[in-house]
Design a protein around this motif. Structure first.
Motif, PDB file in Angstrom:
ATOM      1  N   TYR A   1      -3.448  14.902   3.902  1.00 12.91           N
ATOM      2  CA  TYR A   1      -2.294  15.577   3.303  1.00 12.91           C
ATOM      3  C   TYR A   1      -1.295  16.083   4.333  1.00 12.91           C
ATOM      4  CZ  TYR A   1      -5.281  15.416  -0.850  1.00 12.91           C
ATOM      5  OH  TYR A   1      -6.081  14.993  -1.889  1.00 12.91           O
TER       6      TYR A   1
ATOM      7  N   ASP B   1       2.851   2.709  -2.046  1.00 12.30           N
ATOM      8  CA  ASP B   1       2.842   3.631  -3.172  1.00 12.30           C
ATOM      9  C   ASP B   1       1.424   4.082  -3.537  1.00 12.30           C
ATOM     10  OD1 ASP B   1       3.239   1.129  -5.781  1.00 12.30           O
ATOM     11  OD2 ASP B   1       2.107   1.199  -3.916  1.00 12.30           O
ATOM     12  N   SER B   2       0.438   3.758  -2.704  1.00 13.16           N
ATOM     13  CA  SER B   2      -0.866   4.364  -3.041  1.00 13.16           C
ATOM     14  C   SER B   2      -0.907   5.760  -2.420  1.00 13.16           C
ATOM     15  CB  SER B   2      -2.017   3.529  -2.498  1.00 13.16           C
ATOM     16  OG  SER B   2      -2.058   3.700  -1.101  1.00 13.16           O
ATOM     17  N   LYS B   3       0.157   6.102  -1.685  1.00 14.84           N
ATOM     18  CA  LYS B   3       0.179   7.460  -1.108  1.00 14.84           C
ATOM     19  C   LYS B   3       0.584   8.492  -2.163  1.00 14.84           C
ATOM     20  CE  LYS B   3      -0.865   5.893   2.944  1.00 14.84           C
ATOM     21  NZ  LYS B   3      -0.965   4.488   2.468  1.00 14.84           N
ATOM     22  N   ASP B   4       0.889   7.976  -3.372  1.00 21.11           N
ATOM     23  CA  ASP B   4       1.186   8.968  -4.411  1.00 21.11           C
ATOM     24  C   ASP B   4      -0.110   9.452  -5.041  1.00 21.11           C
ATOM     25  OD1 ASP B   4       0.389   6.763  -5.768  1.00 21.11           O
ATOM     26  OD2 ASP B   4       1.904   6.896  -7.344  1.00 21.11           O
ATOM     27  N   GLU B   5      -1.229   8.875  -4.575  1.00 20.35           N
ATOM     28  CA  GLU B   5      -2.523   9.303  -5.111  1.00 20.35           C
ATOM     29  C   GLU B   5      -3.100  10.402  -4.213  1.00 20.35           C
ATOM     30  OE1 GLU B   5      -4.929   5.822  -5.404  1.00 20.35           O
ATOM     31  OE2 GLU B   5      -3.867   5.079  -7.165  1.00 20.35           O
ATOM     32  N   LEU B   6      -3.949  11.227  -4.813  1.00 22.23           N
ATOM     33  CA  LEU B   6      -4.518  12.352  -4.038  1.00 22.23           C
ATOM     34  C   LEU B   6      -5.678  11.851  -3.187  1.00 22.23           C
ATOM     35  CD1 LEU B   6      -4.376  15.080  -6.768  1.00 22.23           C
ATOM     36  CD2 LEU B   6      -2.983  14.916  -4.719  1.00 22.23           C
TER      37      LEU B   6
ATOM     38  N   ARG C   1      -6.581   8.442 -13.624  1.00 22.21           N
ATOM     39  CA  ARG C   1      -6.324   9.207 -12.388  1.00 22.21           C
ATOM     40  C   ARG C   1      -6.234  10.698 -12.730  1.00 22.21           C
ATOM     41  NH1 ARG C   1      -1.612   9.363  -8.653  1.00 22.21           N
ATOM     42  NH2 ARG C   1      -0.520   7.784  -9.868  1.00 22.21           N
TER      43      ARG C   1
ATOM     44  N   TYR D   1     -11.337   7.207 -10.356  1.00 19.14           N
ATOM     45  CA  TYR D   1     -10.261   6.587  -9.582  1.00 19.14           C
ATOM     46  C   TYR D   1     -10.415   5.072  -9.558  1.00 19.14           C
ATOM     47  CZ  TYR D   1      -7.037   9.950  -7.516  1.00 19.14           C
ATOM     48  OH  TYR D   1      -6.007  10.834  -7.330  1.00 19.14           O
TER      49      TYR D   1
ATOM     50  N   ASP E   1       0.817  -1.223   0.000  1.00 18.06           N
ATOM     51  CA  ASP E   1       0.000   0.000   0.000  1.00 18.06           C
ATOM     52  C   ASP E   1       0.846   1.266   0.000  1.00 18.06           C
ATOM     53  OD1 ASP E   1      -0.303   1.543   2.956  1.00 18.06           O
ATOM     54  OD2 ASP E   1       0.879  -0.277   2.763  1.00 18.06           O
TER      55      ASP E   1
ATOM     56  N   HIS F   1      -0.537  -3.393  -8.632  1.00 16.85           N
ATOM     57  CA  HIS F   1      -0.614  -2.644  -7.362  1.00 16.85           C
ATOM     58  C   HIS F   1      -2.077  -2.480  -7.007  1.00 16.85           C
ATOM     59  CE1 HIS F   1      -0.788   0.770  -4.641  1.00 16.85           C
ATOM     60  NE2 HIS F   1      -1.632   1.313  -5.480  1.00 16.85           N
TER      61      HIS F   1
ATOM     62  N   VAL G   1       6.252  13.965  -3.524  1.00 20.83           N
ATOM     63  CA  VAL G   1       6.003  12.957  -4.569  1.00 20.83           C
ATOM     64  C   VAL G   1       6.291  13.581  -5.921  1.00 20.83           C
ATOM     65  CG1 VAL G   1       4.234  11.516  -5.648  1.00 20.83           C
ATOM     66  CG2 VAL G   1       4.266  11.805  -3.149  1.00 20.83           C
TER      67      VAL G   1
END
Lengths: 10, 212
Positions: free
Chosen positions: B48, A5-10, B5, B162, A3, B175, B56
């Motif tokens: 955030y 790299d799902s933090k690169d999503e907004l 996305r 999404y 999980d 992923h 990123v």
């Protein structure tokens, strides 16, 4: 784990 | 990044801009649920927090700053600047019934029991139900201005796109993140009734009237 790299999503 | 996305983020950006313009131009927040906007501000704040710790990309950072700024600006416009036009009689959804379950669920089901991860998970769960006060208000007033329905259509589409992004990422990068996917599906399903009304009514130039 998978999980991180799902933090690169907004 | 993939086209699903990117269009999802742009739909999200469009929704926020439509809402800000509607309130600013009409100098009124009639028909807008301040409670949903408060929930969105909480969602972006708790999601955030990594804005200052992890970089990123410029795109990622700029979008986070815009979402944070615009959500607080919207709450300010509703509860301060145009407070007189805020329809609190119809904006009566108890948001504590959304926040508490999201907190509990985030503590029970998460990827890691660290503050940042729990807050991220909480924000994902909260976002999936954050629109409920707004949809509840539309059902109470029985109608929505067409600009408000455009806002809701763009906002609902963003998480729907999404879902396509997650399918793409699973197929291409193998992923996936079940927490985000399940919450995203719940979030999009909540809009289905509205999507139906929007497509069958608003796009035909009619006002969005809910069956009384």
């Amino acid at each position: 784990d998978v999980d991180l790299d799902s933090k690169d999503e907004l | 990044m993939n086209i699903f996305r990117l269009t999802g983020d742009l739909a999200h950006l469009l929704a926020i801009i439509i809402l800000l313009l509607k309130i600013w131009k009409t100098r009124s927040c009639a028909g807008i649920s301040g409670k949903s906007q408060i929930l969105f501000a909480i969602v972006y704040t708790t999601r955030y927090l990594d804005l200052v710790t992890t970089y990123v990309s410029a795109y990622n950072t700029l979008m986070k700053i815009f979402f944070l700024g615009s959500s607080f600006a919207t709450v300010y416009l509703i509860y301060v600047k145009f407070k007189a036009t805020y329809d609190h009689n119809h904006d009566t959804f108890r948001i504590e019934f959304l926040i508490l379950p999201a907190v509990i669920l985030a503590l029970l089901i998460n990827h890691a029991f660290t503050p940042l991860e729990i807050l991220w998970t909480f924000s994902i769960y909260l976002e999936s139900v954050a629109i409920l006060p707004q949809l509840f208000m539309v059902s109470k007033t029985g109608e929505a201005e067409s600009i408000t329905s455009h806002y809701l259509f763009a906002l609902g589409s963003y998480r729907g796109l999404y879902i396509l992004n997650w399918i793409y990422r699973y197929a291409m990068e193998s992923h996936y993140d079940l927490i985000a996917i399940v919450a995203g599906i719940v979030q999009t399903v909540l809009y289905c009734d509205f999507f139906y009304l929007y497509i069958t009514k608003v796009l035909k130039g009619k006002k969005l009237q809910l069956p009384a």
